[in-house]
Design an enzyme around this catalytic site. Sequence first.
Site, PDB file in Angstrom:
ATOM      1  N   ARG A 100     -26.626  11.406 -16.854  1.00  0.00           N
ATOM      2  CA  ARG A 100     -26.083  12.736 -15.723  1.00  0.00           C
ATOM      3  C   ARG A 100     -25.806  11.970 -14.431  1.00  0.00           C
ATOM      4  NH1 ARG A 100     -32.314  13.920 -16.496  1.00  0.00           N
ATOM      5  NH2 ARG A 100     -32.212  12.089 -16.231  1.00  0.00           N
TER       6      ARG A 100
ATOM      7  N   HIS B 249     -29.269  18.718 -22.496  1.00  0.00           N
ATOM      8  CA  HIS B 249     -29.428  18.133 -23.920  1.00  0.00           C
ATOM      9  C   HIS B 249     -28.572  18.905 -24.900  1.00  0.00           C
ATOM     10  CE1 HIS B 249     -33.797  16.689 -22.600  1.00  0.00           C
ATOM     11  NE2 HIS B 249     -32.673  15.682 -22.922  1.00  0.00           N
TER      12      HIS B 249
ATOM     13  N   SER C  63     -35.865  17.328 -18.005  1.00  0.00           N
ATOM     14  CA  SER C  63     -37.670  17.589 -19.018  1.00  0.00           C
ATOM     15  C   SER C  63     -38.224  17.638 -17.869  1.00  0.00           C
ATOM     16  CB  SER C  63     -37.705  16.906 -20.320  1.00  0.00           C
ATOM     17  OG  SER C  63     -36.671  16.634 -21.397  1.00  0.00           O
TER      18      SER C  63
ATOM     19  N   LYS D 253     -47.406   7.243 -25.565  1.00  0.00           N
ATOM     20  CA  LYS D 253     -46.909   8.341 -24.840  1.00  0.00           C
ATOM     21  C   LYS D 253     -46.981   9.481 -24.602  1.00  0.00           C
ATOM     22  CE  LYS D 253     -42.668   9.259 -22.097  1.00  0.00           C
ATOM     23  NZ  LYS D 253     -40.499   8.817 -22.419  1.00  0.00           N
TER      24      LYS D 253
HETATM   25  O1  PNS Z   1     -35.054  10.702 -23.878  1.00  0.00           O
HETATM   26  P1  PNS Z   1     -35.191   9.255 -23.471  1.00  0.00           P
HETATM   27  O2  PNS Z   1     -36.557   9.305 -22.840  1.00  0.00           O
HETATM   28  O3  PNS Z   1     -33.639   9.144 -22.313  1.00  0.00           O
HETATM   29  O4  PNS Z   1     -34.835   8.765 -24.506  1.00  0.00           O
HETATM   30  C1  PNS Z   1     -35.265   7.308 -24.951  1.00  0.00           C
HETATM   31  C2  PNS Z   1     -35.488   6.706 -26.437  1.00  0.00           C
HETATM   32  C3  PNS Z   1     -36.220   7.101 -27.080  1.00  0.00           C
HETATM   33  C4  PNS Z   1     -34.031   6.633 -26.978  1.00  0.00           C
HETATM   34  C5  PNS Z   1     -35.576   5.310 -26.329  1.00  0.00           C
HETATM   35  O5  PNS Z   1     -37.202   5.464 -25.330  1.00  0.00           O
HETATM   36  C6  PNS Z   1     -36.463   4.566 -27.788  1.00  0.00           C
HETATM   37  O6  PNS Z   1     -34.895   4.003 -28.217  1.00  0.00           O
HETATM   38  N1  PNS Z   1     -37.204   4.395 -27.853  1.00  0.00           N
HETATM   39  C7  PNS Z   1     -37.507   4.096 -29.464  1.00  0.00           C
HETATM   40  C8  PNS Z   1     -37.921   2.231 -29.546  1.00  0.00           C
HETATM   41  C9  PNS Z   1     -37.291   1.523 -28.421  1.00  0.00           C
HETATM   42  O7  PNS Z   1     -35.924   1.712 -30.319  1.00  0.00           O
HETATM   43  N2  PNS Z   1     -37.338   0.562 -28.264  1.00  0.00           N
HETATM   44  C10 PNS Z   1     -35.767  -0.086 -27.217  1.00  0.00           C
HETATM   45  C11 PNS Z   1     -34.963   0.131 -26.832  1.00  0.00           C
HETATM   46  S1  PNS Z   1     -33.726  -0.352 -25.871  1.00  0.00           S
END
Ligand code: PNS
Length: 159
Positions: free
Chosen positions: A90, A17, A127, A41
């Site tokens: 990745r 990251h 993670s 979560k």
């Molecule tokens: O590090 P991650 O877990 O891949 O991040 C995921 C993240 C935070 C980008 C995604 O869960 C997110 O955007 N969450 C906010 C809620 C949302 O907008 N959900 C719809 C995504 S299309």
Amino acid sequence: MTSALCPGSFDPPTNGHIDVLKRCADVFDQVVVGVVKNPAKTSMFSAEDRVSMLTDSLAGIENIRIVSFEGLLVDFARSVGTDVLVKGLRALGDFDYELQMAQMNHRLADFDTLFIATDPNYGYVSSSLVKEVAKFGGSVESLVPPMVARALKERTSDG
Ligand code: PNS
């Protein structure tokens, strides 16, 4: 002035990251790192802890700001006034879900997502794996920033 929003769970932040965020800060004038606060979560670290781990690991980089957010990413993106969303990729395993999210965010609010290829040295680092290795007493010092390694040790040690 160009700006980017790098969203993520960062539970916890890894060296992969940090590498992506630093490279993003080389490309854009302003970078906001959005740490998601998702009450549904279970995370190992609170959003406040994750923000402070990122702040510590990115200290000295003037054009990066770290903020937590709740709710839809596109709403947060609008509130910070970003031009684009940026995520690290990745391997092929990441691609399906990242593409789905990118297309949904474009559909919802016209935001484009740009991908930065992760440094192959960190291609296998996630993670979740880092937490699992730490939980069973394995060494994660070379995979995460020093503050994160200490926090993982504290969280996962018996004593
Ligand atoms: O590090 P991650 O877990 O891949 O991040 C995921 C993240 C935070 C980008 C995604 O869960 C997110 O955007 N969450 C906010 C809620 C949302 O907008 N959900 C719809 C995504 S299309």
